[in-house]
Write a protein that holds these residues in place. Structure first.
Motif, PDB file in Angstrom:
ATOM      1  N   LEU A 248       0.648  -1.427   0.258  1.00  0.00           N
ATOM      2  CA  LEU A 248       0.006  -0.017  -0.356  1.00  0.00           C
ATOM      3  C   LEU A 248       1.554   1.533  -0.057  1.00  0.00           C
ATOM      4  N   ASN A 249       0.327   2.131  -0.918  1.00  0.00           N
ATOM      5  CA  ASN A 249       1.042   3.075  -0.881  1.00  0.00           C
ATOM      6  C   ASN A 249       0.584   4.291  -0.610  1.00  0.00           C
ATOM      7  N   ALA A 250       0.511   6.216   0.089  1.00  0.00           N
ATOM      8  CA  ALA A 250       0.630   7.045  -0.734  1.00  0.00           C
ATOM      9  C   ALA A 250       1.230   7.763  -2.013  1.00  0.00           C
ATOM     10  N   TYR A 251       0.579   8.427  -2.220  1.00  0.00           N
ATOM     11  CA  TYR A 251       0.659   9.273  -3.902  1.00  0.00           C
ATOM     12  C   TYR A 251       0.434  10.580  -3.544  1.00  0.00           C
ATOM     13  N   TRP A 252       1.151  11.333  -4.589  1.00  0.00           N
ATOM     14  CA  TRP A 252       1.037  12.855  -4.310  1.00  0.00           C
ATOM     15  C   TRP A 252       1.754  13.584  -5.496  1.00  0.00           C
ATOM     16  N   GLN A 253       1.254  14.584  -5.879  1.00  0.00           N
ATOM     17  CA  GLN A 253       1.973  16.385  -6.709  1.00  0.00           C
ATOM     18  C   GLN A 253       2.721  16.739  -6.124  1.00  0.00           C
ATOM     19  N   GLY A 254       3.936  16.595  -6.859  1.00  0.00           N
ATOM     20  CA  GLY A 254       4.415  18.156  -5.953  1.00  0.00           C
ATOM     21  C   GLY A 254       4.692  18.254  -5.453  1.00  0.00           C
ATOM     22  N   ASP A 255       5.008  19.697  -4.418  1.00  0.00           N
ATOM     23  CA  ASP A 255       5.908  19.909  -3.217  1.00  0.00           C
ATOM     24  C   ASP A 255       4.931  19.690  -2.382  1.00  0.00           C
ATOM     25  N   LYS A 256       4.478  19.024  -1.356  1.00  0.00           N
ATOM     26  CA  LYS A 256       3.852  18.487  -0.287  1.00  0.00           C
ATOM     27  C   LYS A 256       3.867  17.610   0.659  1.00  0.00           C
ATOM     28  N   LYS A 257       3.845  17.725   1.507  1.00  0.00           N
ATOM     29  CA  LYS A 257       3.898  16.478   3.133  1.00  0.00           C
ATOM     30  C   LYS A 257       4.399  14.919   2.181  1.00  0.00           C
TER      31      LYS A 257
ATOM     32  N   PHE B 199     -14.343   5.188  -7.750  1.00  0.00           N
ATOM     33  CA  PHE B 199     -14.620   3.668  -7.958  1.00  0.00           C
ATOM     34  C   PHE B 199     -13.955   3.052  -8.951  1.00  0.00           C
ATOM     35  N   ASN B 200     -13.010   3.213  -9.440  1.00  0.00           N
ATOM     36  CA  ASN B 200     -11.771   2.727  -9.449  1.00  0.00           C
ATOM     37  C   ASN B 200     -10.522   3.168 -10.074  1.00  0.00           C
ATOM     38  N   HIS B 201      -9.673   2.983 -10.797  1.00  0.00           N
ATOM     39  CA  HIS B 201      -8.822   2.955 -10.274  1.00  0.00           C
ATOM     40  C   HIS B 201      -8.304   4.129 -11.422  1.00  0.00           C
ATOM     41  N   ALA B 202      -9.158   4.224 -11.735  1.00  0.00           N
ATOM     42  CA  ALA B 202      -8.800   4.799 -13.504  1.00  0.00           C
ATOM     43  C   ALA B 202      -9.592   6.489 -12.580  1.00  0.00           C
ATOM     44  N   GLN B 203     -10.113   6.446 -12.131  1.00  0.00           N
ATOM     45  CA  GLN B 203     -11.008   7.934 -11.506  1.00  0.00           C
ATOM     46  C   GLN B 203     -10.591   8.248 -10.734  1.00  0.00           C
ATOM     47  N   ALA B 204      -9.411   7.717  -9.650  1.00  0.00           N
ATOM     48  CA  ALA B 204      -8.287   7.957  -8.373  1.00  0.00           C
ATOM     49  C   ALA B 204      -7.601   8.546  -9.195  1.00  0.00           C
ATOM     50  N   ILE B 205      -6.535   8.215  -9.903  1.00  0.00           N
ATOM     51  CA  ILE B 205      -5.972   8.775 -10.652  1.00  0.00           C
ATOM     52  C   ILE B 205      -6.722  10.239 -11.109  1.00  0.00           C
ATOM     53  N   GLY B 206      -7.600   9.838 -12.078  1.00  0.00           N
ATOM     54  CA  GLY B 206      -8.141  11.046 -12.907  1.00  0.00           C
ATOM     55  C   GLY B 206      -8.621  12.439 -11.349  1.00  0.00           C
ATOM     56  N   MET B 207      -8.844  11.696 -10.142  1.00  0.00           N
ATOM     57  CA  MET B 207      -8.509  12.864  -8.944  1.00  0.00           C
ATOM     58  C   MET B 207      -7.416  13.574  -8.808  1.00  0.00           C
ATOM     59  N   LEU B 208      -6.617  12.873  -8.759  1.00  0.00           N
ATOM     60  CA  LEU B 208      -5.600  13.167  -7.766  1.00  0.00           C
ATOM     61  C   LEU B 208      -5.157  14.192  -8.767  1.00  0.00           C
ATOM     62  N   LYS B 209      -5.020  13.781 -10.366  1.00  0.00           N
ATOM     63  CA  LYS B 209      -4.476  14.670 -11.561  1.00  0.00           C
ATOM     64  C   LYS B 209      -5.207  15.890 -11.570  1.00  0.00           C
TER      65      LYS B 209
ATOM     66  N   LEU C 190      -0.453  -0.085 -13.333  1.00  0.00           N
ATOM     67  CA  LEU C 190      -0.720  -0.472 -14.564  1.00  0.00           C
ATOM     68  C   LEU C 190      -1.878   0.866 -14.865  1.00  0.00           C
ATOM     69  N   GLU C 191      -1.895   1.260 -14.305  1.00  0.00           N
ATOM     70  CA  GLU C 191      -3.271   2.720 -14.567  1.00  0.00           C
ATOM     71  C   GLU C 191      -2.137   3.917 -14.985  1.00  0.00           C
ATOM     72  N   LEU C 192      -0.554   3.642 -14.559  1.00  0.00           N
ATOM     73  CA  LEU C 192      -0.283   4.947 -14.796  1.00  0.00           C
ATOM     74  C   LEU C 192       0.136   4.855 -16.104  1.00  0.00           C
ATOM     75  N   LYS C 193       0.348   3.652 -16.901  1.00  0.00           N
ATOM     76  CA  LYS C 193       0.821   3.091 -18.161  1.00  0.00           C
ATOM     77  C   LYS C 193      -0.081   3.808 -18.777  1.00  0.00           C
ATOM     78  N   LYS C 194      -1.378   4.106 -18.823  1.00  0.00           N
ATOM     79  CA  LYS C 194      -2.198   4.278 -19.168  1.00  0.00           C
ATOM     80  C   LYS C 194      -2.629   6.171 -19.508  1.00  0.00           C
ATOM     81  N   GLN C 195      -2.325   7.266 -17.991  1.00  0.00           N
ATOM     82  CA  GLN C 195      -2.221   8.124 -17.804  1.00  0.00           C
ATOM     83  C   GLN C 195      -1.808   8.926 -17.189  1.00  0.00           C
ATOM     84  N   PRO C 196      -0.209   8.727 -17.193  1.00  0.00           N
ATOM     85  CA  PRO C 196       0.867   9.030 -16.344  1.00  0.00           C
ATOM     86  C   PRO C 196       0.072  10.365 -15.311  1.00  0.00           C
ATOM     87  N   VAL C 197       1.514  10.578 -14.374  1.00  0.00           N
ATOM     88  CA  VAL C 197       0.952  12.011 -13.522  1.00  0.00           C
ATOM     89  C   VAL C 197       2.523  12.887 -13.731  1.00  0.00           C
TER      90      VAL C 197
END
Length: 255
Positions: A124-133, A174-184, A200-207
């Motif tokens: 289990l991982n935590a993901y975030w973009q940019g300069d955050k805690k 409700f799915n991994h694609a939607q989760a990454i989209g919300m983060l983006k 696998l999902e990051l291969k389809k929509q890199p962040v």
């Protein structure tokens, strides 16, 4: 000898002859029990661990493991895909016989038998973009906004994440694609997800500028419904077959 005794003697002789026959001697009572009822294996859409492929068939490395184990012990079987909570409820109710995964879902308490062997480890991982805690543990998410996958227990951490005392605002995906989209699009600042499906999902929509920190490794075990006929025997067969596969070099247990 009266008619009743004569008939009884004939029936008893026939039964003893059948039991001692060479044909029956070759039949293992285990095989008779194993073939009595197919094993229904529950899984969720969680690639590459398990998922439904484009042909509508179950696939994934824990699906492969289930197939090898059950066929080794001569069980007939089929796999059914369910959302996480429904899968857990159906396992507890006996509609599903076997789950290979986390044994910590609350629905399992008192309703299942759990194997001793850790068959796989899921990160289990935590993901975030940019300069955050930097998030080093789940408790670091107090006061933050987090994308959470609907139906996931996160190894039991969902109670902490949803506790109002911790002031965690969650975006439900409700799915991994939607989760990454919300983060983006920055609906929430952080995302909790598992390594395999996330890759696998990051291969389809890199962040861009994505950071990752491992929070925990979750252990997958055999979980058998107590409603299953001969549930303890099924669990023992799975454990025995697992160690046979390891000895044959066809499966590797986590350290």
């Amino acid at each position: 000898m009266n008619t009743f005794h004569r008939l009884f003697t004939l029936l008893l002789s026939g039964a003893l002859a059948w039991i001692s026959s060479p044909a029956l001697a070759d039949v293992d009572i285990h095989d008779l029990l194993a073939e009595d009822k197919e094993v229904v294996v529950g899984y969720i859409e969680f690639p590459p661990v398990f998922f439904t492929n484009d042909e509508g068939k179950p696939e994934g490395y824990l699906i492969d493991l289930a197939r090898m184990l059950l066929e080794k012990k001569k069980y007939s079987w089929r796999a059914v895909s369910r959302p996480t909570r429904r899968m857990a409820i159906e396992l507890a109710d006996g509609k599903i016989d076997l789950w290979i995964g986390l044994a910590t879902l609350p629905e399992f308490t008192g309703a299942t038998l759990v194997g001793d062997s850790i068959v796989a480890r899921i990160e289990l991982n935590a993901y975030w973009q940019g300069d955050k805690k930097i998030i080093n543990r789940v408790e670091d998410l107090v006061g933050e906004s987090v994308v959470l996958l609907h139906g996931f227990s996160y190894g039991g951490a969902i109670s902490f994440l949803r506790d109002p005392v911790n002031r965690i605002r969650d975006c439900s995906a409700f799915n991994h694609a939607q989760a990454i989209g919300m983060l983006k699009v920055k609906r929430c600042d952080y995302l909790l997800n598992y390594d395999g499906p996330m890759r696998l999902e990051l291969k389809k929509q890199p962040v861009q500028d994505l950071h990752r920190k491992r929070l925990s490794s979750l252990d997958a075990r055999f979980v058998v419904s107590k409603k299953r006929d001969h549930a303890a025997m099924l669990l023992k067969d799975l454990e025995d077959a697992l160690h046979e596969l390891v000895a044959e070099g066809k499966w590797f247990l986590p350290p």
